[in-house]
Design a protein around this motif. Structure first.
Motif, short mmCIF file in Angstrom:
data_model
loop_
_atom_site.label_atom_id
_atom_site.label_comp_id
_atom_site.label_asym_id
_atom_site.label_seq_id
_atom_site.Cartn_x
_atom_site.Cartn_y
_atom_site.Cartn_z
N TYR A 87 0.84 -1.18 0.00
CA TYR A 87 0.00 0.00 0.00
C TYR A 87 0.89 1.24 0.00
O TYR A 87 1.98 1.24 0.56
N THR A 88 0.44 2.28 -0.64
CA THR A 88 1.22 3.49 -0.72
C THR A 88 1.34 4.15 0.64
O THR A 88 0.54 3.91 1.55
N THR A 91 -1.80 5.95 1.54
CA THR A 91 -2.89 5.08 2.00
C THR A 91 -2.69 4.70 3.45
O THR A 91 -3.62 4.73 4.27
N MET A 92 -1.46 4.34 3.82
CA MET A 92 -1.19 3.93 5.19
C MET A 92 -1.35 5.08 6.16
O MET A 92 -1.87 4.92 7.27
N GLU A 93 -0.89 6.26 5.76
CA GLU A 93 -1.03 7.43 6.63
C GLU A 93 -2.50 7.78 6.84
O GLU A 93 -2.93 8.09 7.94
N THR A 94 -3.28 7.70 5.76
CA THR A 94 -4.70 8.00 5.85
C THR A 94 -5.40 7.04 6.80
O THR A 94 -6.22 7.43 7.64
N LEU A 95 -5.08 5.75 6.69
CA LEU A 95 -5.68 4.75 7.57
C LEU A 95 -5.30 4.99 9.02
O LEU A 95 -6.12 4.87 9.93
N ALA A 96 -4.03 5.35 9.26
CA ALA A 96 -3.58 5.62 10.62
C ALA A 96 -4.30 6.82 11.21
O ALA A 96 -4.69 6.83 12.38
N ILE A 97 -4.50 7.86 10.40
CA ILE A 97 -5.22 9.05 10.87
C ILE A 97 -6.64 8.69 11.27
O ILE A 97 -7.14 9.08 12.33
N ILE A 98 -7.32 7.92 10.41
CA ILE A 98 -8.70 7.53 10.71
C ILE A 98 -8.74 6.68 11.98
O ILE A 98 -9.61 6.85 12.84
N VAL A 198 -2.19 -4.29 -5.59
CA VAL A 198 -1.98 -3.00 -4.97
C VAL A 198 -2.88 -1.92 -5.55
O VAL A 198 -3.28 -0.99 -4.85
N ASP A 199 -3.24 -2.01 -6.81
CA ASP A 199 -4.01 -0.94 -7.42
C ASP A 199 -5.48 -1.28 -7.58
O ASP A 199 -6.17 -0.68 -8.39
N ALA A 200 -5.95 -2.27 -6.81
CA ALA A 200 -7.35 -2.64 -6.96
C ALA A 200 -8.02 -2.67 -5.61
O ALA A 200 -7.38 -2.88 -4.59
N PRO A 218 6.47 -0.71 7.59
CA PRO A 218 6.08 0.55 8.21
C PRO A 218 6.65 1.73 7.46
O PRO A 218 7.57 1.60 6.67
N VAL A 219 6.10 2.90 7.72
CA VAL A 219 6.59 4.12 7.11
C VAL A 219 7.14 5.00 8.21
O VAL A 219 6.55 5.12 9.27
#
Length: 243
Positions: A87-88, A91-98, A198-200, A218-219
């Motif tokens: 995952y980009t 995407t990972m940052e967005t999920l962590a924020i949510i 990854v793109d679906a 991890p990022v």
């Protein structure tokens, strides 16, 4: 039926079930003649009996299930040598924020990340079953409020949001993703890479017992994230909307 037979029935049902089973569903096995407290005691006994084995009995958001232990994942991965989907970072940052700030609007996420969030990212997370719209904020435009789902907790092997690792206020410069540590929390999370390129958008068809990890790595980019207790809620419940 004695205790040993009752535990054998529970054990068989949980091993054969394709998804977690709630205490109420397990009660159906006994025509609802066994109380919830007794069932919970029997489940706790089963957990103890399976200690030290290759699989464990755990309680997740949707109920109880057997899953492989995380320390055995490297061996099981040899049966499924495909690389897990990547995952980009966005995407990972967005999920962590949510996960930590829910419920949040897309505007909230963009304020935290400092960049515009592609709508395809949110769609991918929704299609995977990890986030959902739980309401709308009563303000101009009534933006959608996003929160994580029970599926998200199930895939991480968690029973509730309270089990997410806390973000210490003194460590807000540290990556929220490093603090969340998806891979170590996965606890045998099953994911078939062939079902989720990854793109679906993702698939919720998860074979029981299959090895895998939630994310590839991890990022380490810093995110200024702090927990927001007033917005903390359990999946499946609708929090109060703020103006």
């Amino acid at each position: 039926m004695n205790t040993a037979d009752a535990k054998r029935v529970l054990e068989t049902a949980l091993i054969c079930a394709p998804q977690p089973l709630t205490v109420r569903e397990l009660g159906v096995l006994f025509d609802m003649e066994v109380s919830s407290d007794t069932l919970k005691t029997l489940l706790a006994d089963l957990q103890t009996e399976w200690t030290g084995r290759g699989v464990e009995l755990v309680q997740v958001a949707s109920g109880w299930r057997f899953q492989s232990r995380p320390e055995l994942r490297p061996y099981l991965d040899r049966l499924h040598p495909e690389k897990p989907p990547k995952y980009t970072r966005a995407t990972m940052e967005t999920l962590a924020i949510i996960a930590y700030r829910q419920p949040v609007t897309r505007g909230d996420m963009e304020d935290i990340r400092g960049v515009t969030i592609n709508s395809l990212i949110l769609k991918q997370l929704e299609d995977r079953g990890w986030v959902e719209v739980i309401g709308h904020r009563e303000t101009v435009g009534r933006p959608a409020l996003f929160a994580t789902t029970r599926q998200f907790l199930d895939d991480l092997g968690l029973a509730s949001l309270d089990q997410l690792p806390p973000l210490d206020g003194t460590e807000v410069q540290e990556s929220a993703l490093d603090r969340l540590d998806f891979e170590s929390l996965a606890s045998g999370f099953q994911l078939d890479a062939a079902d989720l390129p990854v793109d679906a958008p993702g698939s919720n068809q998860t074979p029981p017992g299959a090895p895998g990890t939630l994310f590839s790595a991890p990022v380490s980019d810093p995110l200024l994230l702090e927990p927001s207790p007033q917005e903390h809620h359990e999946p499946g419940t609708k929090p109060q909307q703020s103006a």
